[in-house]
Design an enzyme around this catalytic site. Sequence first.
Site, PDB file in Angstrom:
ATOM      1  CB  CYS A 190      39.240  47.050  30.301  1.00 28.28           C
ATOM      2  SG  CYS A 190      40.024  45.031  31.076  1.00 28.28           S
ATOM      3  CB  CYS A 191      34.496  44.286  28.742  1.00 32.43           C
ATOM      4  SG  CYS A 191      34.190  43.726  30.636  1.00 32.43           S
TER       5      CYS A 191
ATOM      6  CB  CYS B  68      36.219  42.841  37.439  1.00 36.13           C
ATOM      7  SG  CYS B  68      37.484  43.593  36.929  1.00 36.13           S
TER       8      CYS B  68
ATOM      9  CB  CYS C 286      39.062  39.065  35.497  1.00 39.08           C
ATOM     10  SG  CYS C 286      38.778  39.237  32.999  1.00 39.08           S
TER      11      CYS C 286
ATOM     12  CB  CYS D 153      32.037  41.637  30.615  1.00 41.82           C
ATOM     13  SG  CYS D 153      31.256  39.550  30.545  1.00 41.82           S
TER      14      CYS D 153
END
Length: 263
Positions: free
Chosen positions: A135-136, A220, A217, A245
Amino acid sequence: MSGEVFSLPGAATSASAIKLYARETAGFAERLAKTVELLQEAALDHGTGLLQSSSLGAEDMVITDLIARHKLPISIATLDTGRLHAETLALLPQIEARYGLKVAVYSPVNDAVVTFVRVRGADAMYESLDLRKECCAIRKLEPLSRMLEGHTAWITGLRREQSSNRAVVPFSETDNNGRTKINALADWSWADVWHYIAIFDVPFNALHDQFMPSIGCAPCTRAISVGEDFRSGRWWWEESSAKECGLHATRQNSEEEKTGASA
Ligand code: SF4
């Protein structure tokens, strides 16, 4: 971890970050002067090849204020991952109104996000470290690489005090792509950051007043509580050594960060 420990009042859900954190400590004026000198030198050395990569966090707002205050010819850019808090995005028009500076916004490739969410789910980051890193990679690393294209140097708000992973952050280093990365606040404390914000009335993310010292985000990031350290509200379900990340991988630390922007 070496992050700063915060003392938060009992059941409060908000409190002024300035009142909580801002303190003038010995050597502040010298650290500030050193940062200004670094930014001025970098602007001279790299010209239009220099960029501030802002997470819109407190440190980056200090750097943006310095760029504006000292009229430095440094462009500013940020990543909109598509999962940011409204309070974070609200800083973009504030920066424009306050400083007359337009922040360039880089977003992930829509098809990549849609496919990831369809196959893995919107909240896949909680399922495994690999999925969180995927995702990162889609939402942060790919747009960062576009942001930095054509640039020879970038400025970050990384500080040594932020975590044990960042304890050796230098003022200047070389990233994995051979660019110069300038960590202009490397030796600043959290108290310094907020002291600067207080004395220069710098705009900041309203979530800092809700016990979120480090903001990424929305899925997170959470508020921290009594005794927790600076980055404990980020990817809190993971081991502390993984809490990066990949935005700040360098030749020196890439092996460490493979397991884990400022983010
Ligand atoms: S911080 Fe969370 S939501 Fe943002 S890109 Fe990484 S895993 Fe995805």
